[in-house]
Design a protein around this motif. Structure first.
Motif, PDB file in Angstrom:
ATOM      1  N   PRO A 110       2.029  52.702 -35.498  1.00  0.00           N
ATOM      2  CA  PRO A 110       3.082  52.689 -36.515  1.00  0.00           C
ATOM      3  C   PRO A 110       3.630  51.285 -36.741  1.00  0.00           C
ATOM      4  CG  PRO A 110       3.954  53.475 -34.441  1.00  0.00           C
ATOM      5  CD  PRO A 110       2.482  53.322 -34.239  1.00  0.00           C
ATOM      6  N   ALA A 111       4.108  51.047 -37.969  1.00  0.00           N
ATOM      7  CA  ALA A 111       4.642  49.742 -38.340  1.00  0.00           C
ATOM      8  C   ALA A 111       5.897  49.936 -39.184  1.00  0.00           C
ATOM      9  CB  ALA A 111       3.604  48.945 -39.131  1.00  0.00           C
ATOM     10  N   GLY A 112       6.803  48.978 -39.114  1.00  0.00           N
ATOM     11  CA  GLY A 112       8.007  49.027 -39.927  1.00  0.00           C
ATOM     12  C   GLY A 112       7.678  48.864 -41.400  1.00  0.00           C
ATOM     13  N   ILE A 113       8.667  49.118 -42.259  1.00  0.00           N
ATOM     14  CA  ILE A 113       8.480  49.025 -43.695  1.00  0.00           C
ATOM     15  C   ILE A 113       9.679  48.319 -44.314  1.00  0.00           C
ATOM     16  CG2 ILE A 113       9.494  51.302 -44.154  1.00  0.00           C
ATOM     17  CD1 ILE A 113       7.404  51.618 -46.418  1.00  0.00           C
ATOM     18  N   GLY A 114       9.421  47.513 -45.338  1.00  0.00           N
ATOM     19  CA  GLY A 114      10.486  46.841 -46.073  1.00  0.00           C
ATOM     20  C   GLY A 114      10.523  45.348 -45.835  1.00  0.00           C
ATOM     21  N   TYR A 115      10.875  44.599 -46.905  1.00  0.00           N
ATOM     22  CA  TYR A 115      10.946  43.138 -46.842  1.00  0.00           C
ATOM     23  C   TYR A 115      12.325  42.587 -47.217  1.00  0.00           C
ATOM     24  CZ  TYR A 115       5.782  43.182 -46.894  1.00  0.00           C
ATOM     25  OH  TYR A 115       4.449  43.391 -46.602  1.00  0.00           O
ATOM     26  N   ASP A 116      13.076  43.298 -48.045  1.00  0.00           N
ATOM     27  CA  ASP A 116      14.384  42.821 -48.515  1.00  0.00           C
ATOM     28  C   ASP A 116      15.487  43.302 -47.592  1.00  0.00           C
ATOM     29  OD1 ASP A 116      13.780  41.303 -50.775  1.00  0.00           O
ATOM     30  OD2 ASP A 116      13.817  43.025 -52.121  1.00  0.00           O
ATOM     31  N   VAL A 117      16.433  42.408 -47.285  1.00  0.00           N
ATOM     32  CA  VAL A 117      17.503  42.793 -46.370  1.00  0.00           C
ATOM     33  C   VAL A 117      18.774  42.010 -46.670  1.00  0.00           C
ATOM     34  CG1 VAL A 117      16.874  41.061 -44.616  1.00  0.00           C
ATOM     35  CG2 VAL A 117      18.081  43.136 -43.922  1.00  0.00           C
ATOM     36  N   SER A 118      19.900  42.661 -46.443  1.00  0.00           N
ATOM     37  CA  SER A 118      21.183  41.963 -46.340  1.00  0.00           C
ATOM     38  C   SER A 118      21.925  42.550 -45.153  1.00  0.00           C
ATOM     39  CB  SER A 118      22.007  42.112 -47.618  1.00  0.00           C
ATOM     40  OG  SER A 118      22.462  43.452 -47.770  1.00  0.00           O
ATOM     41  N   GLY A 119      22.724  41.733 -44.517  1.00  0.00           N
ATOM     42  CA  GLY A 119      23.431  42.233 -43.347  1.00  0.00           C
ATOM     43  C   GLY A 119      24.253  41.161 -42.682  1.00  0.00           C
ATOM     44  N   GLU A 120      24.601  41.417 -41.434  1.00  0.00           N
ATOM     45  CA  GLU A 120      25.480  40.532 -40.679  1.00  0.00           C
ATOM     46  C   GLU A 120      24.746  39.993 -39.451  1.00  0.00           C
ATOM     47  OE1 GLU A 120      29.475  41.134 -38.023  1.00  0.00           O
ATOM     48  OE2 GLU A 120      29.505  41.995 -40.042  1.00  0.00           O
ATOM     49  N   VAL A 121      24.845  38.703 -39.243  1.00  0.00           N
ATOM     50  CA  VAL A 121      24.220  38.079 -38.077  1.00  0.00           C
ATOM     51  C   VAL A 121      24.977  38.507 -36.820  1.00  0.00           C
ATOM     52  CG1 VAL A 121      23.687  35.893 -36.922  1.00  0.00           C
ATOM     53  CG2 VAL A 121      23.418  36.095 -39.414  1.00  0.00           C
ATOM     54  N   VAL A 122      24.243  39.048 -35.854  1.00  0.00           N
ATOM     55  CA  VAL A 122      24.873  39.491 -34.606  1.00  0.00           C
ATOM     56  C   VAL A 122      24.391  38.686 -33.401  1.00  0.00           C
ATOM     57  CG1 VAL A 122      25.354  41.827 -35.409  1.00  0.00           C
ATOM     58  CG2 VAL A 122      23.137  41.337 -34.352  1.00  0.00           C
ATOM     59  N   GLU A 123      23.354  37.867 -33.598  1.00  0.00           N
ATOM     60  CA  GLU A 123      22.856  37.019 -32.510  1.00  0.00           C
ATOM     61  C   GLU A 123      22.037  35.896 -33.126  1.00  0.00           C
ATOM     62  OE1 GLU A 123      20.078  37.427 -28.468  1.00  0.00           O
ATOM     63  OE2 GLU A 123      20.693  39.223 -29.571  1.00  0.00           O
ATOM     64  N   VAL A 124      22.143  34.695 -32.546  1.00  0.00           N
ATOM     65  CA  VAL A 124      21.342  33.566 -33.032  1.00  0.00           C
ATOM     66  C   VAL A 124      20.628  32.902 -31.870  1.00  0.00           C
ATOM     67  CG1 VAL A 124      22.789  33.114 -35.053  1.00  0.00           C
ATOM     68  CG2 VAL A 124      23.296  31.967 -32.894  1.00  0.00           C
ATOM     69  N   GLY A 125      19.421  32.396 -32.146  1.00  0.00           N
ATOM     70  CA  GLY A 125      18.681  31.664 -31.134  1.00  0.00           C
ATOM     71  C   GLY A 125      19.294  30.303 -30.872  1.00  0.00           C
ATOM     72  N   SER A 126      18.929  29.707 -29.757  1.00  0.00           N
ATOM     73  CA  SER A 126      19.538  28.436 -29.342  1.00  0.00           C
ATOM     74  C   SER A 126      19.233  27.295 -30.307  1.00  0.00           C
ATOM     75  CB  SER A 126      19.041  28.071 -27.937  1.00  0.00           C
ATOM     76  OG  SER A 126      17.619  27.942 -27.931  1.00  0.00           O
ATOM     77  N   GLY A 127      18.158  27.417 -31.082  1.00  0.00           N
ATOM     78  CA  GLY A 127      17.796  26.352 -32.009  1.00  0.00           C
ATOM     79  C   GLY A 127      18.330  26.549 -33.415  1.00  0.00           C
ATOM     80  N   VAL A 128      19.078  27.608 -33.641  1.00  0.00           N
ATOM     81  CA  VAL A 128      19.584  27.913 -34.994  1.00  0.00           C
ATOM     82  C   VAL A 128      20.888  27.154 -35.222  1.00  0.00           C
ATOM     83  CG1 VAL A 128      20.447  29.721 -36.522  1.00  0.00           C
ATOM     84  CG2 VAL A 128      18.491  30.171 -35.024  1.00  0.00           C
ATOM     85  N   LYS A 129      20.915  26.335 -36.282  1.00  0.00           N
ATOM     86  CA  LYS A 129      22.087  25.502 -36.565  1.00  0.00           C
ATOM     87  C   LYS A 129      22.863  25.964 -37.803  1.00  0.00           C
ATOM     88  CE  LYS A 129      20.705  22.857 -33.209  1.00  0.00           C
ATOM     89  NZ  LYS A 129      21.356  22.989 -31.874  1.00  0.00           N
ATOM     90  N   ASP A 130      22.227  26.661 -38.723  1.00  0.00           N
ATOM     91  CA  ASP A 130      22.853  26.960 -40.016  1.00  0.00           C
ATOM     92  C   ASP A 130      23.607  28.279 -40.054  1.00  0.00           C
ATOM     93  OD1 ASP A 130      21.823  24.596 -41.035  1.00  0.00           O
ATOM     94  OD2 ASP A 130      19.960  25.547 -41.709  1.00  0.00           O
TER      95      ASP A 130
END
Length: 333
Positions: free
Chosen positions: A61-81
């Motif tokens: 099985p595989a997920g479906i869908g490409y478009d998304v909007s939402g709220e950031v709940v976690e960021v990686g250590s290299g994410v600056k923006d």
């Protein structure tokens, strides 16, 4: 977490099922987004029905869908923006497919802050259609006073393209059915052609550009209505050399009948295989916030009715975008 998955190829009611899956773990360059809304697109149900299985190799099985909007709940250590709590939107790359889910991890380089003056549902409607329209029109250097025909002005890509082309100062013709005339006119097109009662080739001709969103005969008929040296941009016609390479097609040659038409009209022919692009998402954000572009939504379905949403989209009767909303899902948790 709960996610909608493609479990097998075939009829949507049989191929799409909800499943409990692990919440994604993010890398240093990724954001974890709590999904508030996901927009559905024809490519989604075509994948589930198996029409693209030779091109897209999925481990089901595989997920479906490409478009998304939402709220950031976690960021990686290299994410600056981005930071936790940011409201964002994105068209995720192929390797992240699966936005009809409670959470999605995605590389921060293809994410943008969502427009502040629209809902999550409206924001989710914009990425794939907006990026497709912008990239297709940029390939043929759309400019002020260009005379352009945009097929299917009531479709997701078409409705965005009409607004975008008008914002660039083009003279816009578009086609639609009788039932959609009024609201397509409201998008700002200079001439809306009722294809059920008019021959678009008689109304729109000697054009600078045709934006082909329909394919088949429409691709080839475009050459009849462009002027000498005109431009054709397509998202469904045969690939050009550049898009064929992006699609992984080796040793590709443009079909002989198409190449002949290109040469006879000294035309420019471009095919767009849309690519995620955060810079262009920022452009969309700005145009939405200054009301140059407005999101066009037909229906919003609850998360529990996501399969019904796909079945409705597959009927081809949608006037604008079909959205699955997860906002209430999180409010009730």
């Amino acid at each position: 977490m709960k996610a909608l998955q493609i479990t097998k190829y075939g009829e949507l009611k049989d191929s799409l099922k909800f499943a409990e899956v692990d919440k994604p773990q993010i890398s240093d360059s990724e954001c974890l987004i709590a999904v508030k809304a996901a927009a559905l697109n024809p490519i989604d149900y075509k994948i589930a029905q198996g029409y693209l299985k030779d091109m897209l190799k999925l481990d089901l099985p595989a997920g479906i869908g490409y478009d998304v909007s939402g709220e950031v709940v976690e960021v990686g250590s290299g994410v600056k923006d981005f930071k936790v709590g940011d409201e964002v939107f994105s068209r995720v790359p192929q390797e992240y497919m699966g936005t009809v889910a409670e959470f999605v991890a995605v590389d921060s380089k293809v994410v943008a802050h969502k427009p502040e003056n629209v809902s999550f549902e409206e924001a989710a409607s914009l990425p794939l259609t907006g990026l497709t329209a912008i990239q297709a029109l940029e390939k043929v250097n759309l400019k002020k006073d260009d005379r352009i025909l945009i097929h299917a002005g009531s479709g997701g890509v078409g409705s965005f393209a009409v607004q975008y082309a008008k914002a660039k100062g083009a003279i816009v013709y578009t086609t639609t059915s009788s039932t959609n005339l009024d609201w397509v006119k409201a998008l700002g097109a200079d001439r809306v052609i009722d294809y059920k009662n008019e021959d678009y080739k008689e109304v729109a001709n000697n054009l600078d550009i045709v934006f082909d969103t329909l394919g088949d005969d429409y691709t080839f008929e475009a050459f009849k209505i462009i002027k000498e040296g005109g431009r054709i941009t397509t998202i469904v016609g045969p690939p050009d050399a550049e898009s064929a390479k992006q699609m992984g097609i080796e040793n590709y040659e443009i079909p002989e009948n198409l190449n002949k038409l290109i040469e006879e009209k000294s035309a420019k022919y471009r095919h767009t295989w849309m690519q995620p692009n955060a810079k262009q998402l920022k452009e969309i954000k700005a145009m939405v916030e200054d009301r140059t572009i407005r999101p066009i939504i037909d229906l919003i379905y609850s998360y529990e009715d996501a399969v019904k949403a796909f079945e409705y989209l597959a009927t081809g009767r949608a006037q604008g975008k079909v959205i699955v909303s997860l906002a209430e899902t999180f409010e009730n948790q």
